[in-house]
Motif scaffolding. Sequence first.
Motif, PDB file in Angstrom:
ATOM      1  N   CYS A 522     -26.529   5.957  18.037  1.00  0.00           N
ATOM      2  CA  CYS A 522     -26.080   7.267  17.556  1.00  0.00           C
ATOM      3  C   CYS A 522     -25.886   8.275  18.678  1.00  0.00           C
ATOM      4  O   CYS A 522     -25.138   9.240  18.516  1.00  0.00           O
ATOM      5  CB  CYS A 522     -27.094   7.831  16.560  1.00  0.00           C
ATOM      6  SG  CYS A 522     -27.319   6.834  15.085  1.00  0.00           S
ATOM      7  N   ALA A 541     -25.552   2.666   5.877  1.00  0.00           N
ATOM      8  CA  ALA A 541     -24.733   3.799   6.315  1.00  0.00           C
ATOM      9  C   ALA A 541     -24.233   4.594   5.117  1.00  0.00           C
ATOM     10  O   ALA A 541     -24.193   5.834   5.142  1.00  0.00           O
ATOM     11  CB  ALA A 541     -23.570   3.297   7.165  1.00  0.00           C
ATOM     12  N   ALA A 591     -23.973   8.391  10.802  1.00  0.00           N
ATOM     13  CA  ALA A 591     -23.815   7.099  10.114  1.00  0.00           C
ATOM     14  C   ALA A 591     -22.389   6.788   9.701  1.00  0.00           C
ATOM     15  O   ALA A 591     -22.143   5.752   9.086  1.00  0.00           O
ATOM     16  CB  ALA A 591     -24.719   7.078   8.875  1.00  0.00           C
TER      17      ALA A 591
END
Length: 604
Positions: A522, A541, A591
Amino acid sequence: MPLPWGKTAPGCRLARYEDRGIKVQQLRDLREFARRLCKADLLKSGEGAKGMKCTWFDINMYHIRDQIITQAIPFVDPECPRNPENGQRWYSWTEFVAVDAQKPKVYFSHWWGGSFRDFMHMVDALKIDMSLSVHDAIWICTFALNQFGENFGETLFQSPFASSLGSAQTVVLLIDRQAGSLCRTWCGYELWLTAEDGGKCLELYTPAGRVGSKHASSGPLIDALANWDIRDTDATQQADRRQILNAVAGIEELTGLEKTSDGKASLENGYKSMSDIKLAKTQRRLSAHAVFEFQHEERIFHEHKSRFMYVNNLVSHRALQSLGASIAKGGAKIENRALRGISLGQLRALAREVKQLCQHGRLSLPGEKKPLEWKTLTTMDVVESFIKPRTLAKQCSYVELVATHGRPPEIQIAHCWNEPFFELMAAIDWQSEARRFGDNTWYYLNIVAMNFHEEGHDPRTDEKAKSRKRYSQHTSVLCSEECTRLLVVKGSNRGWVMWDLLQATNKNKSMDLGSASGVLACSEPFQDLGWEFGVFDPNIAQRLCNLDCQSWQCMDQQDLPVIMKDICKTFPGLSEREAQLRFELRVRRLAAGPLIRRAAAKDD
């Protein structure tokens, strides 16, 4: 799509199998071509044009054979004449790309079903470890054998495998992520040939690196190595398995097989067949289904046990040396919970012991007789059935049982206690491989850092006042400078998991999202410069993108106001609901990648 070798291949015909090594650079060229095909959605799994599209993580040697080798060679050389001796057309991939004989320095023993991406990662690691040139060759059956038809010889010692292995200096067993090579009898045969040749060097590699190195000294694949037994392996053709096991036992290799009047193997449609097919009462230990052993094999296992154990020890001894190499035994009082870091090696040792107890039916919840199963065991079950009983005598945390002194953790793990424990460990393994973490990487995992025998540390009975104590200790871990990264494994509806994520983003900590099938970066890319390693579960996600702060849960619902207050502090000047919406938007950005890729793949 243009071929990297142009419209005409420079190839040459090589009669000797031991001249058909493939150079490291030629493998890299093939990797680049396969990557392009995957990116263009031109490789598929399944039959016909309607098969599922293959990702770079999906493609294996079967795809390479069926959709590259047997397609590219006829495309480039459609007029290839038939061999007058056997009527075959075309040739091996090595002969397609080579200009002269390529004698191998290294022989690879591997399973075709393993990821080609992992395979090439092991090639790259081997090149560095052995100081190979890009012009050095490796013998790999997929590329050395003619995939349009090959003569394997009448006996095992006449096979391409025996002659080519004998010419190489080093034999390397590649253990794929599913440990498929450890289940194949042909791989066992190659290990036996290596054992018979006392001067041959044997190396073992996993996708994480050479077994025994800091990146591959523990974990599920090393555990599988330690328990390897050639007697539990299998082959597509049971007659091949019997022939190999006969050779290992030291008896005539065609014993128990159908033979012609002149004593040669009898072939039916090109395959050998067994003459003795009586079943024994014992089952094969490693078979996914209940498969009974044959009486012939059971008899030679008993009569020639020492010969089989000799081959087993060649592999298992190497693995056992690695398992304890970086795990120090200890026991220390660590007052500050923020210093109760546990190493990756110690975590894997814990998981290995829990799994073994499950496999032997010796792990159950207090007061219950039904044994717990590894695949359904939750993290809470591990606490109740393993950690609490193990730490009861010393009234301490699990870390204090195994540590020699306090260690500040580098990575904190945020997770849900009601999810399967094996998924948590799989996510940790994916991250450690993607980030190239060694066994001495230190984690903070609350279930091993907490002392469940102290007041206020029972997750089932904590009251509001006691939760404040957990809150202050939890904060001290995330606020420390040593803790630089957060791994989030599920828990999108759990208040404290999302609180961890909030604190990590507030303090600019690096963050990864983990699942049982892959991990997502991320904040910064992985070592291979990618942002996804494995196949991150898009359903996780999706849940993160549908995040709703008002649906969060805690074991003690009185904890939620504390968590919501911290969200409001993060976004001053906004109402509580506006602050929650701003945090939800922050999580969605983290996500969104897997969902966008899935939508693109489906033309959505």
